[in-house]
Design a protein around this motif. Sequence first.
Motif, PDB file in Angstrom:
ATOM      1  N   PRO A  38      33.316 -22.603 -48.947  1.00 14.81           N
ATOM      2  CA  PRO A  38      32.639 -23.966 -48.842  1.00 14.81           C
ATOM      3  C   PRO A  38      31.501 -23.905 -47.576  1.00 14.81           C
ATOM      4  O   PRO A  38      31.607 -23.160 -46.744  1.00 14.81           O
ATOM      5  CB  PRO A  38      33.497 -25.087 -48.423  1.00 14.81           C
ATOM      6  N   PRO A  39      30.341 -24.812 -47.731  1.00 19.09           N
ATOM      7  CA  PRO A  39      29.371 -24.850 -46.693  1.00 19.09           C
ATOM      8  C   PRO A  39      30.147 -25.342 -45.334  1.00 19.09           C
ATOM      9  O   PRO A  39      31.107 -26.200 -45.398  1.00 19.09           O
ATOM     10  CB  PRO A  39      28.384 -25.912 -47.186  1.00 19.09           C
ATOM     11  N   GLN A  40      29.650 -24.594 -44.309  1.00 13.54           N
ATOM     12  CA  GLN A  40      29.807 -25.302 -42.855  1.00 13.54           C
ATOM     13  C   GLN A  40      29.372 -26.536 -42.622  1.00 13.54           C
ATOM     14  O   GLN A  40      29.651 -27.334 -41.724  1.00 13.54           O
ATOM     15  CB  GLN A  40      29.600 -23.992 -41.978  1.00 13.54           C
ATOM     16  N   THR A  41      28.048 -26.578 -42.980  1.00 18.15           N
ATOM     17  CA  THR A  41      27.138 -27.785 -42.857  1.00 18.15           C
ATOM     18  C   THR A  41      26.744 -28.361 -44.130  1.00 18.15           C
ATOM     19  O   THR A  41      26.370 -27.634 -44.894  1.00 18.15           O
ATOM     20  CB  THR A  41      25.837 -27.416 -41.818  1.00 18.15           C
ATOM     21  N   ASP A  42      26.931 -29.872 -44.251  1.00 20.41           N
ATOM     22  CA  ASP A  42      26.644 -30.118 -45.557  1.00 20.41           C
ATOM     23  C   ASP A  42      25.953 -31.513 -45.477  1.00 20.41           C
ATOM     24  O   ASP A  42      26.613 -32.822 -45.294  1.00 20.41           O
ATOM     25  CB  ASP A  42      28.069 -30.201 -46.371  1.00 20.41           C
ATOM     26  N   GLU A  43      24.497 -31.459 -45.271  1.00 23.45           N
ATOM     27  CA  GLU A  43      23.961 -32.737 -45.065  1.00 23.45           C
ATOM     28  C   GLU A  43      23.003 -32.877 -46.060  1.00 23.45           C
ATOM     29  O   GLU A  43      22.567 -32.032 -46.930  1.00 23.45           O
ATOM     30  CB  GLU A  43      23.124 -32.566 -43.833  1.00 23.45           C
ATOM     31  N   SER A  44      22.321 -33.901 -46.311  1.00 18.08           N
ATOM     32  CA  SER A  44      21.392 -34.340 -47.281  1.00 18.08           C
ATOM     33  C   SER A  44      20.039 -33.560 -47.249  1.00 18.08           C
ATOM     34  O   SER A  44      19.386 -33.425 -48.132  1.00 18.08           O
ATOM     35  CB  SER A  44      21.185 -35.663 -47.501  1.00 18.08           C
ATOM     36  N   PHE A  45      19.717 -33.132 -45.938  1.00 16.91           N
ATOM     37  CA  PHE A  45      18.615 -32.312 -45.436  1.00 16.91           C
ATOM     38  C   PHE A  45      18.921 -30.840 -45.552  1.00 16.91           C
ATOM     39  O   PHE A  45      17.878 -30.278 -45.117  1.00 16.91           O
ATOM     40  CB  PHE A  45      17.992 -32.873 -44.348  1.00 16.91           C
ATOM     41  N   TYR A  46      19.935 -30.325 -45.342  1.00 21.01           N
ATOM     42  CA  TYR A  46      20.487 -28.957 -45.039  1.00 21.01           C
ATOM     43  C   TYR A  46      21.735 -28.715 -45.433  1.00 21.01           C
ATOM     44  O   TYR A  46      22.593 -29.463 -45.007  1.00 21.01           O
ATOM     45  CB  TYR A  46      20.104 -28.655 -43.711  1.00 21.01           C
TER      46      TYR A  46
ATOM     47  N   GLY B  76      12.082 -27.095 -49.506  1.00 17.10           N
ATOM     48  CA  GLY B  76      11.612 -26.171 -48.463  1.00 17.10           C
ATOM     49  C   GLY B  76      11.227 -27.153 -47.306  1.00 17.10           C
ATOM     50  O   GLY B  76      10.782 -26.446 -46.305  1.00 17.10           O
ATOM     51  N   GLY B  77      11.708 -28.202 -47.201  1.00 18.43           N
ATOM     52  CA  GLY B  77      11.461 -29.366 -46.097  1.00 18.43           C
ATOM     53  C   GLY B  77      10.128 -29.098 -45.551  1.00 18.43           C
ATOM     54  O   GLY B  77       9.224 -28.729 -46.142  1.00 18.43           O
ATOM     55  N   SER B  78      10.120 -29.392 -44.266  1.00 17.77           N
ATOM     56  CA  SER B  78       8.696 -29.518 -43.437  1.00 17.77           C
ATOM     57  C   SER B  78       8.020 -28.195 -43.290  1.00 17.77           C
ATOM     58  O   SER B  78       6.850 -28.067 -42.984  1.00 17.77           O
ATOM     59  CB  SER B  78       8.972 -30.142 -42.257  1.00 17.77           C
ATOM     60  N   GLN B  79       8.871 -27.092 -43.466  1.00 19.80           N
ATOM     61  CA  GLN B  79       8.188 -25.762 -43.479  1.00 19.80           C
ATOM     62  C   GLN B  79       7.590 -25.627 -44.408  1.00 19.80           C
ATOM     63  O   GLN B  79       6.750 -24.525 -44.497  1.00 19.80           O
ATOM     64  CB  GLN B  79       9.458 -24.777 -43.216  1.00 19.80           C
ATOM     65  N   GLY B  80       7.277 -25.939 -45.802  1.00 22.17           N
ATOM     66  CA  GLY B  80       6.583 -25.664 -46.864  1.00 22.17           C
ATOM     67  C   GLY B  80       7.046 -24.442 -47.404  1.00 22.17           C
ATOM     68  O   GLY B  80       6.230 -23.704 -47.844  1.00 22.17           O
ATOM     69  N   MET B  81       8.282 -24.058 -47.351  1.00 18.26           N
ATOM     70  CA  MET B  81       8.775 -22.789 -47.652  1.00 18.26           C
ATOM     71  C   MET B  81       8.648 -22.764 -49.505  1.00 18.26           C
ATOM     72  O   MET B  81       8.906 -23.585 -50.199  1.00 18.26           O
ATOM     73  CB  MET B  81      10.415 -22.664 -47.614  1.00 18.26           C
TER      74      MET B  81
END
Length: 118
Positions: A33-41, A57-62
């Motif tokens: 399972p994920p270690q970090t589970d947030e709406s943004f990451y 891609g977030g603010s990075q524009g990935m």
Amino acid sequence: MTGSSTQGIKTVLHPVSDLAKAKAVYAALLGVPPQTDESFYVGFEVEGQHIGLVPGGGSQGMSAPVAYWHVPDIEAKLAEVTAAGATVKEPAHDVGGGRLVATVTDLDGNVLGLLQDQ
């Protein structure tokens, strides 16, 4: 070269369009399972690797996965790679917990990530 080495690629971030669906796929792939589970990451830790999912891609524009080279001194490494011809895409900045990240593009437009944990 100033001798500021890398510690290898330990982090790969993937832009995803549907975080919930991607989380299920990566959990099945990685077997944890994920270690970090947030709406943004969402982040997974597996065998010394960190796999992160970034919605849109977030603010990075990935637009594609980005591998992050871990370095002991991000500013020194930025200076080295830009002197060698890379272009700063995203300057070094803190993303929380003292973790600094930056991205550069190489001469062919490939995005390279740098990461420093303090």
